[in-house]
Every structure is written in C-alpha cells, then in structure tokens.
Enzyme design. Sequence first.
Site, mmCIF file in Angstrom:
data_model
loop_
_atom_site.group_PDB
_atom_site.id
_atom_site.type_symbol
_atom_site.label_atom_id
_atom_site.label_comp_id
_atom_site.label_asym_id
_atom_site.label_seq_id
_atom_site.Cartn_x
_atom_site.Cartn_y
_atom_site.Cartn_z
ATOM 1 N N ASN A 1 5.431 -8.871 -6.265
ATOM 2 C CA ASN A 1 6.423 -9.035 -4.986
ATOM 3 C C ASN A 1 6.817 -7.745 -4.395
ATOM 4 O O ASN A 1 7.383 -7.654 -3.224
ATOM 5 C CB ASN A 1 7.972 -9.525 -5.653
ATOM 6 C CG ASN A 1 8.013 -10.943 -6.226
ATOM 7 O OD1 ASN A 1 8.835 -11.395 -6.796
ATOM 8 N ND2 ASN A 1 6.895 -11.592 -5.378
ATOM 9 N N ASP B 1 11.653 -20.467 -7.092
ATOM 10 C CA ASP B 1 10.891 -20.466 -5.712
ATOM 11 C C ASP B 1 11.471 -21.239 -4.731
ATOM 12 O O ASP B 1 12.017 -22.340 -4.890
ATOM 13 C CB ASP B 1 9.499 -21.039 -6.106
ATOM 14 C CG ASP B 1 8.335 -20.459 -4.739
ATOM 15 O OD1 ASP B 1 8.713 -19.730 -4.338
ATOM 16 O OD2 ASP B 1 7.550 -21.276 -4.621
#
Length: 244
Positions: A70, A22
């Site tokens: 996503n 991330d």
Amino acid sequence: MAADAQETTSSGGPKHVAIIMDGNGRWAQSRGRPRLFGHKAGAQRVRDIVNACPDLGVRYLTIFAFSTENWKRTQAEVSGLMALFRLYIVREARALHAEGVRVRFIGDRIRLDEKLVTMMDELELLTAGNDRVHLTIALNYGGRDEVTRAAKRLAYEIEQGRLSHKDVDAETLSRFLDTHVLPDPDLVIRTSGEARISNFLLWQSAYAEYEFVDTLWPDFTPEEFARVCASYAQRDRRFGAVKA
C-alpha cells in the site's frame, strides 16, 4: 494448531475470522467523495464487526488494515491513512478496553512513524489482560514479508547455536511468525467482489475456508457477517482426510 481446528469443527462456527477489508475507496468514489472518506467509514465499520463477534462465537478477529504494497499509493492517501490509524487508536482505545477486547498489531513496524508505533505499543499494553475478543490489526503487513522476517530470525537462532537445522520443521518456523500466539484462521473473508488473497496470512491460511463477497467494506454489516459465519458452519472441513 490441530486442537484449534478440532474445536472449530465440533462447535460449528469459526473461532478465528480474518478479513481483507476491501472497497473503501470505491465506496467513497461512488458517492463523489475522496478515497479517505471511504477509509473513515471503513474504520467505523470495524467497530460494528468487533462488537458482533462475541454473539457469533468468534474469539479472534484479524483485519488487514495496510499492506506492505500500500506504500505505492499516493503520498496524500498514505499520509491520510497513517493519520487515520492514529485517530482510530485515540478514539477507540477506551471503548475496546471496556468491551474486553485485546488488541495486537502484526507487520513490520520499522517503516511506521515513531508516534504511531508508540501508540500501538500502548494500546497493546492497555488491553493485554483482556480475553473476550482478540483483535489483531495487520499494519504494514505482507505474508511473504512476514515469512521472510521469520526465516531471518530462525537463521539467526541457528547461527547463534541456540537451534539446530535438524530441528527445523513447520512448527518451528511458525514460532517465529508475527502470529505465533494466535490460532490459524478458520475463515478468511474478502469484501468488494475481488477474488484474490493479496498476500494476506499466506502461511496461516493453508487450511482456511474463503468467502468472497461483493459488498464493499463500509456496507458490510454485522448481519452479513453473521450470514457468512453461518454459511461456514455448513461446510465440510476434513483437513486433507477422507470422511469415513
């Protein structure tokens, strides 16, 4: 999976590390660059971490590249990421193979474009005989989605009479997961300072240790990776038992 847990405990360091990579977008934006610039830097960082695994005793590395959630990002970012995945395979295939890395992909491939799926299949086939490091890339992956797909396959086997509902237990369901050929992760790392697991390896990480680090993924160096693995070795892992 008990044998893998025992091996991990006796040897100290983690054998299987899973990483939620991330912070790519924030890394780029802090430099005044578009988010895809950060994703490219993050892809380059993967190579460094893979190369560091053998010296740290890490035989299995699973990375979260693209989640089922996503797809909610902008079309431009999603398209850019898909192009980046194709480019990564083209650029890294020979190097990964030469380094003895076996590559696998987990996740639902149905929504991915045909060219990318073909490239994924070819990379898996190319590296199928390697055993130095097992790199698993989670692409269009979600933990709940994986368990749902596994349950559907399990239900179909029962429907076809090849399996009895009486024989279904946790081990049976595990055989239908994307990760059925892998040991469960010993250590899950999330970069960027966020402290959540984001639907990643929900079933497999039941007894994993977690490490949340503030470093954004493109800045996560092999040295920091080594420190996290060393910290893991100091933890007391009892798997629900009481220390005598």
